[in-house]
Design a protein around this motif. Sequence first.
Motif, PDB file in Angstrom:
ATOM      1  N   LEU A 148      37.444  41.695  43.921  1.00 55.78           N
ATOM      2  CA  LEU A 148      36.272  41.819  42.869  1.00 55.78           C
ATOM      3  C   LEU A 148      36.794  41.777  41.474  1.00 55.78           C
ATOM      4  O   LEU A 148      36.319  41.118  40.423  1.00 55.78           O
ATOM      5  CB  LEU A 148      35.673  43.091  43.155  1.00 55.78           C
ATOM      6  CG  LEU A 148      34.952  43.160  44.401  1.00 55.78           C
ATOM      7  CD1 LEU A 148      34.144  44.356  44.835  1.00 55.78           C
ATOM      8  CD2 LEU A 148      33.742  42.249  44.450  1.00 55.78           C
ATOM      9  N   GLN A 185      37.520  38.374  40.338  1.00 52.26           N
ATOM     10  CA  GLN A 185      36.072  37.584  40.219  1.00 52.26           C
ATOM     11  C   GLN A 185      35.577  38.205  38.843  1.00 52.26           C
ATOM     12  O   GLN A 185      34.937  37.166  38.040  1.00 52.26           O
ATOM     13  CB  GLN A 185      35.121  38.026  41.244  1.00 52.26           C
ATOM     14  CG  GLN A 185      33.786  37.453  41.161  1.00 52.26           C
ATOM     15  CD  GLN A 185      33.854  35.757  41.227  1.00 52.26           C
ATOM     16  OE1 GLN A 185      34.533  35.241  42.014  1.00 52.26           O
ATOM     17  NE2 GLN A 185      32.961  35.141  40.273  1.00 52.26           N
ATOM     18  N   ARG A 186      35.670  39.327  38.358  1.00 48.43           N
ATOM     19  CA  ARG A 186      35.306  39.746  37.123  1.00 48.43           C
ATOM     20  C   ARG A 186      35.910  39.004  35.799  1.00 48.43           C
ATOM     21  O   ARG A 186      35.331  38.750  34.787  1.00 48.43           O
ATOM     22  CB  ARG A 186      35.525  41.163  36.939  1.00 48.43           C
ATOM     23  CG  ARG A 186      35.144  41.752  35.763  1.00 48.43           C
ATOM     24  CD  ARG A 186      35.242  43.446  35.645  1.00 48.43           C
ATOM     25  NE  ARG A 186      34.662  43.895  34.386  1.00 48.43           N
ATOM     26  CZ  ARG A 186      35.153  44.937  33.978  1.00 48.43           C
ATOM     27  NH1 ARG A 186      36.207  45.558  34.361  1.00 48.43           N
ATOM     28  NH2 ARG A 186      34.841  45.248  32.821  1.00 48.43           N
TER      29      ARG A 186
END
Length: 88
Positions: free
Chosen positions: A63, A66-67
């Motif tokens: 995550l 992805q950020r």
Amino acid sequence: MDATTIGAVLALIGVMSGSVVAYLGKRGENATTRMNSEIDQIQEERDGLRKELGERNARIETLLNQRVTDQETIARLRITVINLGGDP
């Protein structure tokens, strides 16, 4: 008291003390067995929790990556909007 009676009383005391020792020994054995079983269960739970923690950390890492990718995309899109004369 004659010798036979004294011998019988001593034998009775010996048998009774032997029974008490055997009873206490068996209780100790059962307690040890239960303790080993509990420790095994705790270790299995710990191993499961470690696995879950590793999976959670991997998901967090994914995550976060992805950020960063999303932030880079947003920055590129803002630059494109400014270059085209718009207001981001």
